[in-house]
Write a protein that holds these residues in place. Structure first.
Motif, PDB file in Angstrom:
ATOM      1  N   GLY A 266     -77.532 -69.068  64.679  1.00 55.49           N
ATOM      2  CA  GLY A 266     -76.839 -69.964  65.431  1.00 55.49           C
ATOM      3  C   GLY A 266     -75.513 -70.481  64.759  1.00 55.49           C
ATOM      4  O   GLY A 266     -74.498 -70.680  65.449  1.00 55.49           O
ATOM      5  N   GLU A 267     -75.715 -70.999  63.763  1.00 55.02           N
ATOM      6  CA  GLU A 267     -74.520 -71.634  62.925  1.00 55.02           C
ATOM      7  C   GLU A 267     -73.732 -70.747  62.124  1.00 55.02           C
ATOM      8  O   GLU A 267     -72.783 -71.064  61.298  1.00 55.02           O
ATOM      9  CB  GLU A 267     -75.055 -72.883  61.967  1.00 55.02           C
ATOM     10  N   GLU A 268     -74.036 -69.405  62.073  1.00 49.91           N
ATOM     11  CA  GLU A 268     -73.565 -68.291  60.988  1.00 49.91           C
ATOM     12  C   GLU A 268     -72.061 -68.190  61.211  1.00 49.91           C
ATOM     13  O   GLU A 268     -71.061 -68.122  60.346  1.00 49.91           O
ATOM     14  CB  GLU A 268     -74.050 -67.071  61.025  1.00 49.91           C
ATOM     15  N   THR A 269     -71.578 -68.519  62.554  1.00 49.03           N
ATOM     16  CA  THR A 269     -70.206 -67.997  62.801  1.00 49.03           C
ATOM     17  C   THR A 269     -69.364 -69.190  62.379  1.00 49.03           C
ATOM     18  O   THR A 269     -68.307 -68.821  61.634  1.00 49.03           O
ATOM     19  CB  THR A 269     -69.996 -68.240  64.403  1.00 49.03           C
ATOM     20  N   LYS A 270     -69.798 -70.588  62.258  1.00 49.52           N
ATOM     21  CA  LYS A 270     -69.216 -71.598  61.705  1.00 49.52           C
ATOM     22  C   LYS A 270     -69.242 -71.653  60.086  1.00 49.52           C
ATOM     23  O   LYS A 270     -68.173 -71.891  59.333  1.00 49.52           O
ATOM     24  CB  LYS A 270     -69.942 -72.908  62.126  1.00 49.52           C
ATOM     25  N   ALA A 271     -70.203 -71.057  59.684  1.00 49.85           N
ATOM     26  CA  ALA A 271     -70.345 -70.832  58.075  1.00 49.85           C
ATOM     27  C   ALA A 271     -69.223 -69.627  57.624  1.00 49.85           C
ATOM     28  O   ALA A 271     -68.758 -70.017  56.705  1.00 49.85           O
ATOM     29  CB  ALA A 271     -71.828 -70.507  57.677  1.00 49.85           C
ATOM     30  N   LYS A 272     -69.234 -68.720  58.349  1.00 44.55           N
ATOM     31  CA  LYS A 272     -68.540 -67.716  57.950  1.00 44.55           C
ATOM     32  C   LYS A 272     -66.874 -68.288  58.095  1.00 44.55           C
ATOM     33  O   LYS A 272     -66.142 -67.508  57.279  1.00 44.55           O
ATOM     34  CB  LYS A 272     -68.648 -66.400  59.028  1.00 44.55           C
ATOM     35  N   ALA A 273     -66.684 -68.751  59.211  1.00 45.68           N
ATOM     36  CA  ALA A 273     -65.208 -69.359  59.456  1.00 45.68           C
ATOM     37  C   ALA A 273     -64.935 -70.354  58.173  1.00 45.68           C
ATOM     38  O   ALA A 273     -63.908 -70.361  57.591  1.00 45.68           O
ATOM     39  CB  ALA A 273     -65.197 -70.424  60.691  1.00 45.68           C
ATOM     40  N   MET A 274     -65.957 -71.076  57.627  1.00 45.37           N
ATOM     41  CA  MET A 274     -65.492 -71.892  56.490  1.00 45.37           C
ATOM     42  C   MET A 274     -65.337 -71.233  55.377  1.00 45.37           C
ATOM     43  O   MET A 274     -64.414 -71.514  54.475  1.00 45.37           O
ATOM     44  CB  MET A 274     -66.917 -72.987  56.443  1.00 45.37           C
ATOM     45  N   ILE A 275     -66.125 -70.309  55.188  1.00 45.69           N
ATOM     46  CA  ILE A 275     -65.833 -69.485  53.968  1.00 45.69           C
ATOM     47  C   ILE A 275     -64.489 -68.847  53.919  1.00 45.69           C
ATOM     48  O   ILE A 275     -63.692 -68.733  52.732  1.00 45.69           O
ATOM     49  CB  ILE A 275     -67.003 -68.349  53.647  1.00 45.69           C
ATOM     50  N   GLU A 276     -64.206 -68.291  55.040  1.00 46.74           N
ATOM     51  CA  GLU A 276     -62.998 -67.539  55.097  1.00 46.74           C
ATOM     52  C   GLU A 276     -61.824 -68.412  54.987  1.00 46.74           C
ATOM     53  O   GLU A 276     -60.981 -68.147  54.151  1.00 46.74           O
ATOM     54  CB  GLU A 276     -62.686 -66.570  56.552  1.00 46.74           C
ATOM     55  N   GLN A 277     -61.817 -69.443  55.725  1.00 47.30           N
ATOM     56  CA  GLN A 277     -60.820 -70.602  55.442  1.00 47.30           C
ATOM     57  C   GLN A 277     -60.552 -71.119  54.061  1.00 47.30           C
ATOM     58  O   GLN A 277     -59.497 -71.317  53.637  1.00 47.30           O
ATOM     59  CB  GLN A 277     -60.730 -71.615  56.428  1.00 47.30           C
ATOM     60  N   LEU A 278     -61.767 -71.392  53.333  1.00 42.92           N
ATOM     61  CA  LEU A 278     -61.713 -71.704  51.921  1.00 42.92           C
ATOM     62  C   LEU A 278     -60.875 -70.834  50.930  1.00 42.92           C
ATOM     63  O   LEU A 278     -60.230 -71.079  50.107  1.00 42.92           O
ATOM     64  CB  LEU A 278     -63.135 -72.145  51.356  1.00 42.92           C
ATOM     65  N   PHE A 279     -61.558 -69.500  51.131  1.00 40.69           N
ATOM     66  CA  PHE A 279     -60.825 -68.276  50.541  1.00 40.69           C
ATOM     67  C   PHE A 279     -59.242 -68.367  50.635  1.00 40.69           C
ATOM     68  O   PHE A 279     -58.521 -68.206  49.699  1.00 40.69           O
ATOM     69  CB  PHE A 279     -61.432 -67.137  51.151  1.00 40.69           C
ATOM     70  N   PHE A 280     -58.761 -68.324  51.946  1.00 42.20           N
ATOM     71  CA  PHE A 280     -57.253 -68.359  52.231  1.00 42.20           C
ATOM     72  C   PHE A 280     -56.720 -69.541  51.372  1.00 42.20           C
ATOM     73  O   PHE A 280     -55.607 -69.512  51.092  1.00 42.20           O
ATOM     74  CB  PHE A 280     -56.870 -67.982  53.714  1.00 42.20           C
ATOM     75  N   TYR A 281     -57.247 -70.628  51.482  1.00 39.26           N
ATOM     76  CA  TYR A 281     -56.934 -71.824  51.242  1.00 39.26           C
ATOM     77  C   TYR A 281     -56.646 -71.825  49.626  1.00 39.26           C
ATOM     78  O   TYR A 281     -55.469 -72.043  49.140  1.00 39.26           O
ATOM     79  CB  TYR A 281     -57.669 -72.987  51.542  1.00 39.26           C
ATOM     80  N   TYR A 282     -57.531 -71.338  48.697  1.00 35.76           N
ATOM     81  CA  TYR A 282     -57.466 -71.128  47.522  1.00 35.76           C
ATOM     82  C   TYR A 282     -56.504 -70.214  47.150  1.00 35.76           C
ATOM     83  O   TYR A 282     -55.893 -69.955  46.121  1.00 35.76           O
ATOM     84  CB  TYR A 282     -59.155 -70.904  46.961  1.00 35.76           C
TER      85      TYR A 282
END
Length: 337
Positions: A266-282
């Protein structure tokens, strides 16, 4: 004669003719003086056990993201269960327990925060691709000890790299870990799913329970005994056709009812969004990475690869902390309202 040489002699005298002997190892990429006490595979086991990536596994997701309970598996407890299953099989078959344990303890070092959800995101973002088994090898070869790596033997790295279903290790010890990984996660994920009340024992198809057992304990007993009885005296690690097929069907059942279950994920969508946004931020602010990662650019590593190394090494909580630091207003980060 040193203690190590005495142990190596005992291996030659007592282990199966199909075992991988320490004295027959293909060695390390960077040759080094032998330990006077420990054979090479035992030494590898110790290096993995003491490395930082191994300690971080205790705070990385196995299946359930941020579960409310202390008894759900983490990536570390999964690793220990794989190791125990594998050592039991190796001992019974008189194969090299030290090699089996080293492979088992190192096989998931490269897993991302939030389990396979994080791996899926990084694989889609990185042009060079991202797979946790390959990352595990990268950790022990290049990332640990500030870029020096652990300098493990070829056999241990081969077992770590090839522990997944689609691959095959070159040693019997590696093949034991490959099967022990599946045996561990299928059974402990059933246990966790029952704890989370998204599955009951009775939900498992009756024919599979008749073949494998009516509890986690019975299934582990069946699968481990089956591997041992079918592999003893052979130059391979195999199962009977009936039990192997039942395990494959049980794994498929778990994918359909647990690994894709909206409660478990249920929380996977949020987790994926966090990883993706961290990647682009870095990618925009790579200077924020620790110095040891930035030095890798001088060695020809791409920014994408370096960022994947950094993010994949995060624990779940550290990833949440960095996301909060970069994307949430400071007032919202204060605990307790």
């Amino acid at each position: 004669m040193s203690i190590r040489e005495d142990i190596e002699r005992m291996e030659c005298e007592t282990l199966s003719p199909y075992a991988t002997l320490s004295i027959h190892s293909r060695g390390r990429d960077d040759p080094e003086e032998q330990c006077d006490i420990r054979p090479v595979f035992q030494r590898d086991r110790d290096r993995i056990l003491h490395c930082k990536a191994f300690r971080r596994l205790k705070n990385k997701t196995q299946v359930f993201l941020t579960p409310k309970g202390d008894h759900y598996r983490t990536r570390l407890s999964h690793t220990l269960e794989v190791s125990q299953n594998a050592r039991t099989i190796a001992k019974a078959l008189r194969l090299n327990e030290d090699l089996v344990e080293a492979i088992a303890l190192g096989h998931d070092l490269g897993h991302t925060p939030f389990g396979h959800a994080g791996e899926f995101v990084l694989n889609g973002l990185c042009d060079e691709s991202f797979h946790h088994n390959e990352q595990s090898v990268r950790i022990v070869e290049k990332l640990e000890k500030d870029g020096k790596g652990l300098n493990l033997t070829w056999e241990v790295r081969d077992g770590i790299l090839n522990h997944q279903t689609r691959l095959m290790p070159h040693t019997l010890e590696g093949k034991i870990v490959r099967l022990s990984d599946k045996i561990a996660y299928i059974n402990h994920d059933i246990d966790d799913a029952i704890r989370a009340q998204i599955l009951t024992e009775e939900n498992i198809p009756l024919e599979l329970r008749k073949t494998l057992g009516f509890s986690t304990r019975q299934r582990l007993n069946t699968l481990i005994h089956n591997i041992i009885s079918n592999s003893v005296g052979k130059d391979d690690i195999i199962m009977s056709e009936e039990v192997e097929q039942a395990m494959i069907e049980l794994r498929k059942f778990m994918f359909d009812h647990v690994y894709k279950n909206p409660v478990a994920k249920g929380e996977e969508t949020k987790a994926k969004a966090m990883i993706e946004q961290l990647f682009f931020y870095y990618m925009e602010h790579i200077e924020l990475l620790p110095e040891k990662y930035l030095r890798m650019r001088d060695a020809g590593e791409t920014d994408q690869r370096i960022i994947c190394d950094y993010i994949s090494g995060m624990t779940d909580q550290y990833a949440i902390t960095k996301f909060s630091e970069y994307f949430m207003p400071q007032a919202w980060q204060v605990d307790g309202y």
